[in-house]
Motif scaffolding. Structure first.
Motif, PDB file in Angstrom:
ATOM      1  N   PHE A  87       0.834  -1.158  -0.042  1.00  0.00           N
ATOM      2  CA  PHE A  87      -0.067  -0.233  -0.086  1.00  0.00           C
ATOM      3  C   PHE A  87       0.802   1.114  -0.052  1.00  0.00           C
ATOM      4  CE2 PHE A  87       0.672  -0.520   4.606  1.00  0.00           C
ATOM      5  CZ  PHE A  87       0.794   0.657   5.134  1.00  0.00           C
ATOM      6  N   HIS A 106      -4.971   6.538   2.399  1.00  0.00           N
ATOM      7  CA  HIS A 106      -4.127   5.065   1.865  1.00  0.00           C
ATOM      8  C   HIS A 106      -4.687   4.707   0.618  1.00  0.00           C
ATOM      9  CE1 HIS A 106      -4.250   5.123   6.497  1.00  0.00           C
ATOM     10  NE2 HIS A 106      -3.231   4.324   6.280  1.00  0.00           N
ATOM     11  N   ASP A 108      -4.384   1.200  -2.151  1.00  0.00           N
ATOM     12  CA  ASP A 108      -3.856  -0.077  -2.479  1.00  0.00           C
ATOM     13  C   ASP A 108      -2.971   0.050  -3.660  1.00  0.00           C
ATOM     14  OD1 ASP A 108      -5.277  -0.029  -5.132  1.00  0.00           O
ATOM     15  OD2 ASP A 108      -6.791  -1.301  -4.185  1.00  0.00           O
TER      16      ASP A 108
END
Length: 170
Positions: A87, A106, A108
């Motif tokens: 991530f 955040h 992916d």
């Protein structure tokens, strides 16, 4: 003896309230409700500036910080495991109402955000010292000129808060 212990406990708890923070893990704190936030400018974190590499959460990590400018610092974080990106984060420390706040999102490996489109995770400043910045749930500590430790309070659903430690070198 009992009176002395009670006095010492009262002193400890009253000093915590004065600082507006409660220790959550060995190296992280939470800001107390209605606590007065410290005055601070982003320049107080200029020691973060640069490229940092290290480890944490069982993987390799990289954190990059730009110089403070126009009331903000930009940062980026990414974690690798088994040769693949796990991530990444886009980070900004901004001045708001006379203090600073660390905000992050955040992503992916495909750059899909974890948080909702218009949302981010916010960590208000608790205190800064010469070589340390404590935000609500995150502590950045400069151990030496070229080594930094970052501590993050993490909670899994229905689990107690755990502390994750990241060790970085310039």
């Amino acid at each position: 003896m009992v009176a002395r212990v009670v006095f010492l406990l009262a002193l400890v708890f009253s000093s915590q309230a004065a600082f507006g923070q409660t220790q959550q893990t060995d190296n992280t704190w939470v800001i107390d409700k209605n606590a007065k936030r410290p005055e601070c400018k982003v320049e107080a974190l200029s020691w973060l500036t640069g490229s940092w590499v290290g480890s944490g959460l069982g993987g390799e990590c990289e954190e990059l910080w730009g110089t403070p400018r126009a009331g903000a610092m930009l940062g980026a974080f990414r974690m690798f495991k088994d040769g693949k990106t796990v991530f990444s984060e886009h980070i900004v420390v901004v001045e708001e109402a006379g203090t600073i706040v660390l905000k992050l999102k955040h992503f992916d490996p495909e750059l899909k955000g974890w948080e909702e489109k218009d949302k981010c995770v916010e960590f208000p400043l608790i205190v800064t010292k010469e070589r340390e910045a404590r935000f609500d749930g995150i502590t950045y500590r400069l151990v030496s000129e070229n080594e930094m430790h970052v501590f993050v309070a993490m909670a899994e659903k229905d689990q107690p808060v755990q502390e994750a430690k990241f060790v970085f070198r310039r």
